[in-house]
Design an enzyme around this catalytic site. Structure first.
Site, PDB file in Angstrom:
ATOM      1  N   HIS A  91      72.786  68.102  66.413  1.00 37.83           N
ATOM      2  CA  HIS A  91      73.228  67.876  65.144  1.00 37.83           C
ATOM      3  C   HIS A  91      71.956  68.262  64.785  1.00 37.83           C
ATOM      4  O   HIS A  91      71.929  67.958  63.519  1.00 37.83           O
ATOM      5  CB  HIS A  91      74.382  66.795  65.163  1.00 37.83           C
ATOM      6  N   ASP A 156      77.810  58.473  59.013  1.00 38.33           N
ATOM      7  CA  ASP A 156      78.722  59.184  58.574  1.00 38.33           C
ATOM      8  C   ASP A 156      79.659  60.065  59.187  1.00 38.33           C
ATOM      9  O   ASP A 156      80.648  59.992  59.252  1.00 38.33           O
ATOM     10  CB  ASP A 156      78.725  59.482  57.098  1.00 38.33           C
ATOM     11  N   GLU A 267      78.201  54.061  49.093  1.00 40.92           N
ATOM     12  CA  GLU A 267      77.500  55.677  48.732  1.00 40.92           C
ATOM     13  C   GLU A 267      78.113  56.521  47.582  1.00 40.92           C
ATOM     14  O   GLU A 267      78.202  55.570  46.782  1.00 40.92           O
ATOM     15  CB  GLU A 267      77.920  56.684  50.068  1.00 40.92           C
TER      16      GLU A 267
END
Length: 522
Positions: A91, A156, A267
């Site tokens: 990632h 997340d 957030e």
């Protein structure tokens, strides 16, 4: 004829010595778990799809010992230019887990292991999980929830490896409360660049333990971790409130992170256009009426605060009542507040819904010129202005997250880097998460976006704003020195101790591989 793993590595080293600096192509020789490949799609591609560096070989280890043997041989072979990168879920954005003409270790081949230890009431200490480094966070979550437990701090997106995020920091909306994921690990098993297989913790080899956490893979390969667990809530009250004033938006965010006894997640994001609102509303279809407000006003941007409160069976407090009390203290646009009630798993796995939506449209496996920054509180308004000067709000394709974290929730002795902003405790995470759809954004377009990111970084990391990159990408040693600041000399010392030939994590571009001078003249 059967070869032991050790014999296969010996053969590899011999071949490297004889053929370097020639480039290998397809080889008919089978080295068992270490294979020479002409085409290595998984090892030369990452989520960013910006850099494509093909390795010479891929190792799919069946145990940490095989990683140790490989690195032991390479570290004793100064004639070789070969480097090694550990790849978890791939990632990364800028090829950080790639190794051009080197060896990529695919960590998902390690036998997955998740062992949950629930602390008894009469037992001291904490509940924890022992997890192999290639396991994904979503796999740990599913297994720990069977025992009513879960890690405290998250990212997340859950489909990343344990070892990968611990090599960076691991941040999300719980970071203000519990610190990053690197603050919530008790112990690591690490293979150093010398090939040593070491168990380390705050009490046992703390120098290695803390330097590996947030160390960008430079000092060792994390093969397993002991992760702190706590009782998991059964569901979550998830709230979003909208703002048209940036100063009020940040003031309310800072108020929320001061309420860590009531609030469990904070957030926020910028609403630049209708598309950005649609892309973040999978769980909130009810607030789509806010689009009318977008069309009715000429504001360059709106802002959304996102916070959550856990429902916990053991507590008598009612989450709905807590949310109502919190909302009374906030100054959002009248009537523009929305909430949903979801399971704890669905809340943590919220980005997966968006991923599946993008996959269905063919918009997931595309280039991602992302930019993640840590911005001091004193510079956040100026940074917001810098973003709006460099992007076109009406055509921006992606999301911009903005939310506060607290410096005093981070261990200062890890390798992770925060802005050196004096006494300021509040630091903002700003993540510009955009996609470059090849059908609408050509290679030239992608290059422009990357140049745009570079201009933002050059300005933001200057003395006026004083920001730092998260998941950093730099091309010059001077930039890395400035990035690590006061931690640079410590990193040099640890690198010399644990990876003196600079074998590990070449994709980061921090150090050049050390090898004998006579080879350089060939």
């Amino acid at each position: 004829m059967e070869f032991s793993f050790c014999s296969r590595i010996n053969a590899l080293i011999l071949l490297l010595a004889l053929c370097s600096p020639c480039r290998f192509i397809q080889s008919p020789m089978d080295f068992g778990p270490l294979n020479f490949l002409q085409s290595t799609p998984s090892a030369s591609i990452d989520f960013g799809r910006i850099f494509f560096n093909s390795p010479l070989a891929v190792l799919r280890p069946q145990s940490p010992k095989e990683i140790s043997q490989l690195l032991s041989f390479l570290s004793s072979s100064s004639f070789s230019k070969v480097t090694v990168a550990a790849r978890g879920a791939g990632h990364s954005i800028h090829g950080q887990a790639q190794a051009h003409d080197g060896i990529v270790i695919e960590m998902d081949s390690l036998p997955p292991s998740i062992k949950i230890h629930r602390k008894r009431d009469d037992e001291p200490g904490f509940s924890y999980a022992d997890v192999s480094g290639g396991v994904l966070w979503v796999e740990l979550l599913k297994e720990s929830l069977k025992d009513g437990l879960a890690p405290r701090s998250w990212t997340d997106y859950l489909y990343m490896s344990i070892g990968g995020t611990l090599s960076n920091a691991g941040i999300s909306g719980q970071t203000f409360k519990y610190g990053p994921q690197i603050n919530n690990v008790f112990q690591l098993d690490v293979v150093t660049g010398r090939g040593e297989l070491v168990t380390c913790s705050s009490l046992q080899r703390p120098d290695l333990f803390y330097s590996v956490l947030g160390g960008l893979g430079q000092l060792g390969v994390i093969t397993s971790a002991r992760i702190l667990l706590q009782d998991a809530p059964h569901k979550v009250k998830w709230v979003r409130a909208f703002y048209d004033d940036f100063e009020i938006f940040t003031k309310d965010q800072e108020l929320l992170v001061s309420m860590d006894s009531k609030v469990d997640y904070v957030e926020g994001f910028m609403v630049l256009n209708e598309q950005s609102l649609h892309g973040s509303s999978v769980a909130f279809p009810s607030y789509m009426g806010f689009i009318e407000q977008l069309h009715a006003h000429s504001s360059d941007a709106y802002y959304c605060i996102e916070f959550a409160v856990h429902y916990e069976l053991e507590k008598e407090s009612n989450a709905d009542q807590v949310v109502e009390e919190i909302a009374k203290q906030l100054s959002f646009m009248p009537s523009f507040i929305y909430s949903v009630e979801v399971s704890y798993f669905d809340f943590l796995n919220r980005v997966r819904m968006e991923e599946m939506n993008l996959r269905s449209k063919g918009l997931w496996d595309v280039p991602h010129p992302w930019l993640n920054m840590f911005v001091p509180k004193s510079g956040i308004a100026q940074y917001r202005d810098l973003l709006l000067e460099n992007i076109s709000p009406r055509t921006f394709d992606g999301h911009i997250l903005i939310y506060p974290i607290l410096r005093d929730k981070w261990y200062s002795n890890t390798s992770a880097v925060l802005p050196e902003s004096g006494e300021e405790n509040v630091i903002y995470v700003v993540s510009m998460l955009r996609s470059a759809d090849p059908t609408t954004c050509s290679a030239e377009c992608l290059t422009r976006l990357l140049h745009q990111n570079r201009r933002i970084v050059e300005t933001a990391t200057g003395p006026e704003i004083g920001a730092k990159q998260y998941l950093p990408h730099h091309s010059q040693e001077r930039q890395w020195r400035e990035h690590f600041g006061g931690k640079w000399e410590g990193l040099l010392a640890r690198k010399s101790e644990f990876d003196p030939l600079h074998i590990l994590a070449p994709g980061q571009g921090i150090f050049q591989r050390e090898y004998s001078a006579h080879l350089q003249t060939q």
